[in-house]
Design an enzyme around this catalytic site. Structure first.
Site, PDB file in Angstrom:
ATOM      1  N   ASP A   1       2.112  -2.877  -7.007  1.00 19.04           N
ATOM      2  CA  ASP A   1       3.103  -2.361  -6.069  1.00 19.04           C
ATOM      3  C   ASP A   1       2.585  -1.068  -5.461  1.00 19.04           C
ATOM      4  O   ASP A   1       2.721   0.002  -6.042  1.00 19.04           O
ATOM      5  CB  ASP A   1       4.436  -2.134  -6.793  1.00 19.04           C
ATOM      6  CG  ASP A   1       5.537  -1.710  -5.836  1.00 19.04           C
ATOM      7  OD1 ASP A   1       5.281  -1.659  -4.621  1.00 19.04           O
ATOM      8  OD2 ASP A   1       6.657  -1.424  -6.295  1.00 19.04           O
ATOM      9  N   PHE A   2       1.964  -1.196  -4.303  1.00 20.90           N
ATOM     10  CA  PHE A   2       1.449  -0.022  -3.602  1.00 20.90           C
ATOM     11  C   PHE A   2       2.092   0.039  -2.225  1.00 20.90           C
ATOM     12  O   PHE A   2       1.894  -0.853  -1.408  1.00 20.90           O
ATOM     13  CB  PHE A   2      -0.079  -0.076  -3.477  1.00 20.90           C
ATOM     14  CG  PHE A   2      -0.619   1.046  -2.630  1.00 20.90           C
ATOM     15  CD1 PHE A   2      -0.558   2.357  -3.086  1.00 20.90           C
ATOM     16  CD2 PHE A   2      -1.118   0.802  -1.362  1.00 20.90           C
ATOM     17  CE1 PHE A   2      -1.011   3.405  -2.285  1.00 20.90           C
ATOM     18  CE2 PHE A   2      -1.581   1.839  -0.562  1.00 20.90           C
ATOM     19  CZ  PHE A   2      -1.524   3.146  -1.024  1.00 20.90           C
ATOM     20  N   GLU A   3       2.873   1.096  -1.970  1.00 23.98           N
ATOM     21  CA  GLU A   3       3.643   1.147  -0.726  1.00 23.98           C
ATOM     22  C   GLU A   3       3.490   2.458   0.047  1.00 23.98           C
ATOM     23  O   GLU A   3       4.382   2.851   0.781  1.00 23.98           O
ATOM     24  CB  GLU A   3       5.126   0.906  -1.032  1.00 23.98           C
ATOM     25  CG  GLU A   3       5.399  -0.408  -1.735  1.00 23.98           C
ATOM     26  CD  GLU A   3       6.869  -0.586  -2.112  1.00 23.98           C
ATOM     27  OE1 GLU A   3       7.710  -0.598  -1.198  1.00 23.98           O
ATOM     28  OE2 GLU A   3       7.169  -0.688  -3.324  1.00 23.98           O
ATOM     29  N   ARG A   4       2.344   3.129  -0.123  1.00 23.23           N
ATOM     30  CA  ARG A   4       2.155   4.406   0.593  1.00 23.23           C
ATOM     31  C   ARG A   4       1.728   4.191   2.035  1.00 23.23           C
ATOM     32  O   ARG A   4       2.052   4.972   2.914  1.00 23.23           O
ATOM     33  CB  ARG A   4       1.100   5.264  -0.110  1.00 23.23           C
ATOM     34  CG  ARG A   4       1.414   5.591  -1.548  1.00 23.23           C
ATOM     35  CD  ARG A   4       2.433   6.698  -1.648  1.00 23.23           C
ATOM     36  NE  ARG A   4       2.744   6.986  -3.048  1.00 23.23           N
ATOM     37  CZ  ARG A   4       3.700   7.800  -3.431  1.00 23.23           C
ATOM     38  NH1 ARG A   4       4.454   8.391  -2.528  1.00 23.23           N
ATOM     39  NH2 ARG A   4       3.926   8.018  -4.706  1.00 23.23           N
TER      40      ARG A   4
ATOM     41  N   MET B   1       5.366   6.165   6.612  1.00 22.79           N
ATOM     42  CA  MET B   1       3.914   5.920   6.493  1.00 22.79           C
ATOM     43  C   MET B   1       3.150   6.493   7.685  1.00 22.79           C
ATOM     44  O   MET B   1       1.921   6.579   7.661  1.00 22.79           O
ATOM     45  CB  MET B   1       3.631   4.421   6.395  1.00 22.79           C
ATOM     46  CG  MET B   1       4.297   3.753   5.214  1.00 22.79           C
ATOM     47  SD  MET B   1       3.872   2.000   5.158  1.00 22.79           S
ATOM     48  CE  MET B   1       4.867   1.488   3.753  1.00 22.79           C
TER      49      MET B   1
END
EC number: 3.2.1.35
Length: 331
Positions: free
Chosen positions: A107-110, A122
């Site tokens: 889970d990577f949401e940067r 973002m």
């Protein structure tokens, strides 16, 4: 190509272990045909989600619009060796079992690997990337600067996401790996209040076969909002599942499509989905070719005795019976 017929599985990805301190247990989850980690572990044998693992380059927001630069801030400035080293350390610490054969979720949401798609919170990564090129080439025109920034960003964003996935697969060979939220669809958004995905996003998804080719599972997110009408809620799910199934059909290995689904409304997290919304969204996932559902929950859903009680009651009376019905009907 037709996708293989698979068993329709539903997973429990809720940190209900936090309720154990109040003497409340969720042992009944399995009675409802839901795959549940043994001992109600959050990272466990059936499913493990890793939040922001490793050291992906990112600009981490601080107060007053300032930010902290982590590992170069943007992928083209990042050190991939450090990131991958930390990534494995994170995995080994969080869930050390190298024979893990469940669903592994990164889970990577940067930021997103498509430059254009970095809007909202973002956007900062886009601006930072443009500034880097502008400082290097002060006499270039705006368009050239943006093009170069986009090219550099996407090249290294791909590198970071691809190598992370490959390493996860190499060290946990038996697991099914994927990134949370992908493929994106951007339907039912304020500028696109229709079930169909944004046309540009679909083209961009086609360009991202480098990612989907490496995933054994696609994990679109179908969290629904209260502000939408009941029909729009169903439309949101329909468009996102269809797009993930379309992507899967275009790949030789037809990865599974498991939709991330939350039992509360995204814009009203104190309100559980109505029975109708649960039934209709579950049916929509199945009808459109999805291979299953991941029921997700936030730690703030279970951080008090009363919240734990409410969730347990909801599971026993609303959610559980519907999951039994759906799994039995589909399978």
């Amino acid at each position: 190509s037709e996708r293989p017929k698979r068993v329709f599985n539903i997973y429990w990805n809720v940190p209900t272990f936090m309720c154990h301190q109040y003497g409340l247990y969720f042992d009944e989850v399995t009675n409802f045909n839901i795959k549940h980690n043994s001992k109600d572990d959050f990272q466990g044998d059936k499913i493990s989600i890793f939040y922001d693992p490793g050291e992906f380059p990112a600009l981490l927001p601080l107060k007053e619009g300032n930010y902290k630069i982590r590992n170069g801030g943007v992928p083209q400035e990042g050190n991939i060796t450090i990131h991958l080293q930390r990534f494995i350390e994170n995995l080994d610490k969080t869930y050390p079992n190298r024979n893990f054969n469940g669903i592994g979720v990164i889970d990577f949401e940067r930021w997103r690997p498509i430059f254009r798609q970095n809007w909202g919170n973002m956007m900062i990564h886009k601006k930072f990337s443009i500034d880097l090129v502008r400082n290097e080439h002060p006499f270039w025109d705006k368009k050239m600067i943006e093009l170069e920034a986009s090219k550099r960003f996407e090249k290294y964003a791909r590198l970071f996401m691809e190598e992370t996935l490959k390493l996860a697969k190499k060290t946990r060979k038996q697991a099914d790996w994927g990134y949370y939220g992908y493929p994106y669809c951007f339907n039912m958004s304020p500028n696109n209040l229709v079930p169909d995905c944004d046309a540009t996003a679909m083209l961009e998804n086609d360009k991202m076969s480098w990612l989907f080719n490496n995933q054994n599972v696609l994990l679109p997110s179908v969290y629904i909002r209260h502000e939408l009408t009941p029909d729009q809620r169903v439309g949101l799910v329909q468009g996102r599942v269809k797009e993930a199934v379309r992507i899967s059909n275009n790949l030789k290995h037809s990865p599974k499509v498991l939709s991330y689904w939350w039992y509360v409304y995204q814009d009203d997290t104190n309100t559980f989905l109505t029975e109708t919304d649960v039934k209709k969204t579950f049916q929509e996932i199945a009808i459109n070719g999805g291979d299953g559902i991941i029921i997700w929950g936030s730690s703030s859903d279970v951080n008090s005795l009363s919240k734990c009680k409410r969730l347990r009651e909801y599971l026993l009376t609303v959610l559980g019976p519907i999951t039994v019905n759906v799994t039995e009907t589909v399978n």
